[in-house]
Design a protein around this motif. Structure first.
Motif, mmCIF file in Angstrom:
data_model
loop_
_atom_site.group_PDB
_atom_site.id
_atom_site.type_symbol
_atom_site.label_atom_id
_atom_site.label_comp_id
_atom_site.label_asym_id
_atom_site.label_seq_id
_atom_site.Cartn_x
_atom_site.Cartn_y
_atom_site.Cartn_z
ATOM 1 N N ILE A 26 0.831 -1.206 0.000
ATOM 2 C CA ILE A 26 0.000 0.000 0.000
ATOM 3 C C ILE A 26 0.866 1.257 0.000
ATOM 4 O O ILE A 26 0.545 2.256 -0.671
ATOM 5 C CB ILE A 26 -0.950 -0.029 1.206
ATOM 6 N N ASN A 27 1.973 1.233 0.720
ATOM 7 C CA ASN A 27 2.878 2.386 0.690
ATOM 8 C C ASN A 27 3.447 2.612 -0.705
ATOM 9 O O ASN A 27 3.592 3.757 -1.157
ATOM 10 C CB ASN A 27 4.014 2.180 1.691
ATOM 11 N N GLN A 28 3.763 1.523 -1.395
ATOM 12 C CA GLN A 28 4.277 1.664 -2.756
ATOM 13 C C GLN A 28 3.209 2.214 -3.695
ATOM 14 O O GLN A 28 3.510 3.029 -4.582
ATOM 15 C CB GLN A 28 4.776 0.304 -3.258
ATOM 16 N N LEU A 29 1.950 1.803 -3.504
ATOM 17 C CA LEU A 29 0.866 2.345 -4.324
ATOM 18 C C LEU A 29 0.696 3.844 -4.087
ATOM 19 O O LEU A 29 0.459 4.614 -5.033
ATOM 20 C CB LEU A 29 -0.440 1.612 -4.012
ATOM 21 N N SER A 30 0.804 4.268 -2.839
ATOM 22 C CA SER A 30 0.679 5.705 -2.555
ATOM 23 C C SER A 30 1.827 6.494 -3.181
ATOM 24 O O SER A 30 1.622 7.610 -3.686
ATOM 25 C CB SER A 30 0.632 5.924 -1.044
ATOM 26 N N ARG A 31 3.022 5.926 -3.179
ATOM 27 C CA ARG A 31 4.155 6.616 -3.822
ATOM 28 C C ARG A 31 3.940 6.725 -5.334
ATOM 29 O O ARG A 31 4.230 7.767 -5.943
ATOM 30 C CB ARG A 31 5.453 5.873 -3.519
ATOM 31 N N ASP A 32 3.447 5.641 -5.935
ATOM 32 C CA ASP A 32 3.189 5.680 -7.377
ATOM 33 C C ASP A 32 2.118 6.710 -7.723
ATOM 34 O O ASP A 32 2.201 7.392 -8.761
ATOM 35 C CB ASP A 32 2.755 4.293 -7.865
ATOM 36 N N TYR A 33 1.110 6.842 -6.872
ATOM 37 C CA TYR A 33 0.059 7.827 -7.140
ATOM 38 C C TYR A 33 0.590 9.253 -7.002
ATOM 39 O O TYR A 33 0.270 10.135 -7.813
ATOM 40 C CB TYR A 33 -1.110 7.599 -6.189
ATOM 41 N N VAL A 34 1.410 9.484 -5.997
ATOM 42 C CA VAL A 34 1.973 10.827 -5.809
ATOM 43 C C VAL A 34 2.896 11.191 -6.964
ATOM 44 O O VAL A 34 2.908 12.344 -7.437
ATOM 45 C CB VAL A 34 2.715 10.898 -4.456
ATOM 46 N N ASP A 35 3.651 10.218 -7.466
ATOM 47 C CA ASP A 35 4.563 10.484 -8.578
ATOM 48 C C ASP A 35 3.850 10.572 -9.921
ATOM 49 O O ASP A 35 4.484 10.883 -10.937
ATOM 50 C CB ASP A 35 5.637 9.396 -8.648
ATOM 51 N N GLY A 36 2.545 10.277 -9.944
ATOM 52 C CA GLY A 36 1.790 10.372 -11.184
ATOM 53 C C GLY A 36 1.871 9.154 -12.066
ATOM 54 O O GLY A 36 1.464 9.215 -13.241
#
Length: 250
Positions: A26-36
């Motif tokens: 889930i943390n990796q998904l949030s990073r991917d969303y923030v990075d676009g």
């Protein structure tokens, strides 16, 4: 809590587990969303996929880590290598009992109580065979069942002013710790006096009269302390508590 069409309701969660792999995903998904790199639709799909995944560790690996955790307590507190296999055996039996009871029973905290009871009994048996310090072996038997993550999360929530979730987590952790303590106490009450007399008898047989005398003195001091406590409680009840109750009844 879930909101739909302006309404909110609470959903009961009967069981909770901690999966660090889920947290990392889930943390990796949030990073991917923030990075676009991902959109909300993709995030939702990936979250559903992560929720369906059930990362499981093989049973033999969990037993190995349980044995390492129980044995390390002996090295940290006592540095008595003779107690390490005894604590490992007690910890493994307690963990296996917990896995079985948690699946077979739906009563809260009964699995912790039963596993602590069995682990304590195995610890007493191993102490009579190869052990040196009974208290450390008992500690090693229950240390894999201590709710460390729940206590840590409760403290973190309380410090973050999330008082409701923190208080609920703290109460659950306290109840689990109480169940573990009750299981160990139920084993210790009938078995520990027997072990004490066994040590005294072994000292007499082996000619170590000094050790036997020390054990008998400990038993005598304990019995005298219990008798004094009962006498003091009786005196307090007759001269203080009974008068207070009598005045309250008036």
């Amino acid at each position: 809590m879930k909101a739909e069409s302006g309404e909110a309701y609470f959903e009961r969660i009967d069981g909770r587990t901690f999966h660090l792999q889920h947290i990392c995903s889930i943390n990796q998904l949030s990073r991917d969303y923030v990075d676009g790199r991902m959109e909300l639709v993709d995030i939702h799909r990936e979250l559903l996929r992560v929720a369906k995944e059930q990362p499981k560790l093989a049973l033999w690996k969990r037993l190995c880590w349980t044995a390492c955790l129980s044995g390390s307590v002996m090295l940290i507190f006592g540095r008595v290598y003779q107690d390490v296999p005894a604590a490992m055996a007690a910890g493994i039996m307690a963990y296996l009992c917990y896995l079985f009871l948690s699946r077979a029973l739906k009563v809260p905290f009964l699995a912790e109580y039963g596993s602590a009871f069995l682990g304590g009994a195995v610890g007493c048996l191993m102490y009579m065979l190869i052990g040196v310090h009974l208290n450390l072996i008992m500690m090693g038997a229950v240390i894999p069942l201590v709710p460390g993550i729940a206590i840590t999360n409760a403290i973190r929530d309380m410090m973050a002013r999330h008082y409701l979730s923190g208080l609920m987590g703290a109460i659950e952790a306290i109840c689990i710790a109480g169940a573990l303590g009750a299981g160990i106490a139920c084993v210790s009450l009938p078995i520990v006096p027997g072990i004490t007399f066994y040590e005294a008898f072994r000292g007499l047989v082996t000619g170590n009269n000094g050790a036997a005398a020390v054990v008998f003195l400990q038993v005598a001091y304990g019995a005298a302390g219990i008798a004094c406590g009962m006498i003091i409680a009786e005196v307090l009840y007759r001269h203080t508590i009974r008068r207070i109750l009598h005045h309250c009844a008036r």
